[in-house]
Scaffold this active site. Structure first.
Site, mmCIF file in Angstrom:
data_model
loop_
_atom_site.group_PDB
_atom_site.id
_atom_site.type_symbol
_atom_site.label_atom_id
_atom_site.label_comp_id
_atom_site.label_asym_id
_atom_site.label_seq_id
_atom_site.Cartn_x
_atom_site.Cartn_y
_atom_site.Cartn_z
ATOM 1 C CE LYS A 1 0.283 -10.383 -4.041
ATOM 2 N NZ LYS A 1 -0.325 -11.706 -4.251
ATOM 3 C CE1 TYR B 1 1.507 5.803 26.734
ATOM 4 C CE2 TYR B 1 2.184 4.839 24.644
ATOM 5 C CZ TYR B 1 1.713 5.914 25.377
ATOM 6 O OH TYR B 1 1.425 7.090 24.741
HETATM 7 C C1 LIG Z 1 0.720 -12.589 -4.379
HETATM 8 C C2 LIG Z 1 0.611 -13.567 -5.470
HETATM 9 C C3 LIG Z 1 1.748 -13.915 -6.220
HETATM 10 C C4 LIG Z 1 3.149 -13.510 -5.806
HETATM 11 O O1 LIG Z 1 3.490 -14.246 -4.654
HETATM 12 P P1 LIG Z 1 4.946 -14.237 -4.000
HETATM 13 O O2 LIG Z 1 4.906 -15.296 -2.978
HETATM 14 O O3 LIG Z 1 5.123 -12.875 -3.417
HETATM 15 O O4 LIG Z 1 5.925 -14.503 -5.064
HETATM 16 C C5 LIG Z 1 1.564 -14.714 -7.340
HETATM 17 N N1 LIG Z 1 0.339 -15.173 -7.681
HETATM 18 C C6 LIG Z 1 -0.768 -14.897 -6.953
HETATM 19 C C7 LIG Z 1 -2.086 -15.468 -7.357
HETATM 20 C C8 LIG Z 1 -0.677 -14.095 -5.825
HETATM 21 O O5 LIG Z 1 -1.760 -13.833 -5.089
#
Ligand SMILES: *Cc1c(COP(=O)(O)O)cnc(C)c1O
Length: 396
Positions: A56, A276
């Protein structure tokens, strides 16, 4: 001097000299060989369970277009993403893979989703109803996964919803349930009793649910041991070299290095201020490098410093140089006064993430976690990929 073996010589930027576009102000280097090795290492750790890949948010900012084909070549055939848009993108890169969309379906979108071939993860009875109603017939059920909540209270069917489903199994008549999954809240703390609680709830729910493959663990959960593996694990962060656990090391190696160019090296006299709000004043003669990385690139403004505050660091040839002053949109200023023996010149590369600064280091310094650091790396930095060597595939 230029031939000297410095601690930086094994960095990816040294190996890639000549392959980086001349106009790039910053680069995110992704080692696809390490990525593939990490997937294989996790797959052998969890066998006989199967290792999926969570990609993702554009593979945590690293680029699905390169990451998905590399993982597919390594043997991955199951991917998790959050949104349907992401799932469509991954399907086009891996047409034979199963792609689960964790965020499920929105009201009134079933026809469009069916067309994509994506497998939605359904998290509520209304979603179950809607997806079932969209199936052409009982003989042509629609693929889906069911997400059950075991205590995270984010997505997932609640206990009353699961009871209701168990009493009305016909709700699943037109569904081809491929997976039942849940998600852990505290897996990054192996000793947290919430892990065992969620595990036992997940077991207790099984008789109420269809007998299909099960999945509970992501990167940190799979390190809790075989009890947590079930049929499928779904790591993301660990594939990209992240170490989510504080007191244990996953069998993965860093995949990402980030560098940005030195634009100028300036000398400051005592009393002169930098940047800044003039938050930092030189207390001695200072040598300051101005670097082409700012918060618009994902170098978070939290890494700013004033004279009395600690913030971020970059590294040159294995030596750390602290940020001096505010992080601005496109620039940071770093104190290289104490790196007398390290030549630092206009056009050189400053290490932002690499052998001397881990994703966790910069996450901690930013007041956040490595996950956020990775996913914030902006497209302004050029992505450069070191290819995975072609190696025989491991046994299926
Ligand atoms: C993001 C997510 C994962 C992967 O998580 P990691 O900690 O990056 O391995 C797996 N399952 C769900 C439901 C997630 O939201």
């Amino acid at each position: 001097m230029s031939d000297a073996k410095t601690p930086g010589d094994d960095s990816l930027i040294a190996q890639l000299a000549g392959k980086i576009p001349a106009q790039s102000a910053g680069v995110v280097i992704v080692d696809l060989q390490r990525l593939s090795d990490n997937w294989r290492a996790l797959q052998s750790l969890v066998a006989p369970a199967k290792c999926a890949a969570t990609v993702k948010a554009d593979a945590y900012g690293l680029g699905v277009a390169e990451v998905v084909p590399a993982l597919t070549a390594a043997g991955a055939d199951t991917f998790f993403v959050a949104t349907l848009d992401e799932a469509v993108g991954v399907r086009s890169l891996a047409p034979d893979a199963t792609v689960f969309a964790l965020n499920g379906i929105f009201p009134g979108t079933t026809a469009a989703v069916i067309e994509t071939g994506v497998v939605p993860v359904l998290s509520s009875l209304p979603e179950v109803d809607e997806w079932g109603a969209a199936a052409p017939s009982r003989r042509h059920p629609l693929p889906c996964a069911l997400h059950v909540d075991t205590g995270l209270n984010r997505l997932g069917l609640s206990a009353p919803e699961i009871q209701k489903l168990a009493a009305n199994m016909h709700l699943l008549d037109r569904l081809d349930v491929k997976l039942v999954m849940s998600h852990l809240a505290c897996a990054d703390e192996p000793k947290n009793p919430k892990n065992a609680q969620q595990l036992s709830i997940f077991h207790r729910l099984q008789p109420l649910l269809p007998s299909v493959p099960l999945s509970l663990a992501a990167s940190d959960g799979l390190m809790l041991g075989p009890d947590y593996h079930f049929d499928l694990v779904r790591p993301g962060y660990a594939l990209y070299g992240g170490q989510a656990l504080s007191d244990q090391t996953a069998p993965v190696k860093p995949v990402v290095e980030v560098y940005a160019r030195v634009l100028q090296v300036r000398t400051l006299a005592p009393g002169q201020t930098i940047g800044y709000s003039a938050s930092f004043a030189a207390e001695r003669m200072m040598r300051v490098a101005v670097i082409a990385a700012g918060y618009a690139d994902g170098y978070l403004r939290h890494l700013s410093t004033a004279n009395t505050e600690q913030g971020g660091h970059v590294a040159f040839a294995g030596k750390l140089a602290p940020v001096a002053g505010r992080v601005s949109m496109d620039l940071i200023t770093v104190d290289v006064t104490d790196l007398e023996d390290t030549p630092i010149e206009r056009g050189d590369w400053a290490q932002i993430i690499g052998p001397d600064i881990s994703i966790e280091d910069i996450g901690r310094a930013s007041g956040t976690i490595g996950y956020e650091v990775l996913t914030r790396l902006s497209p302004r930095f050029t992505r450069v990929y070191t290819p995975a060597s072609t190696r025989p595939q491991p046994e299926a």
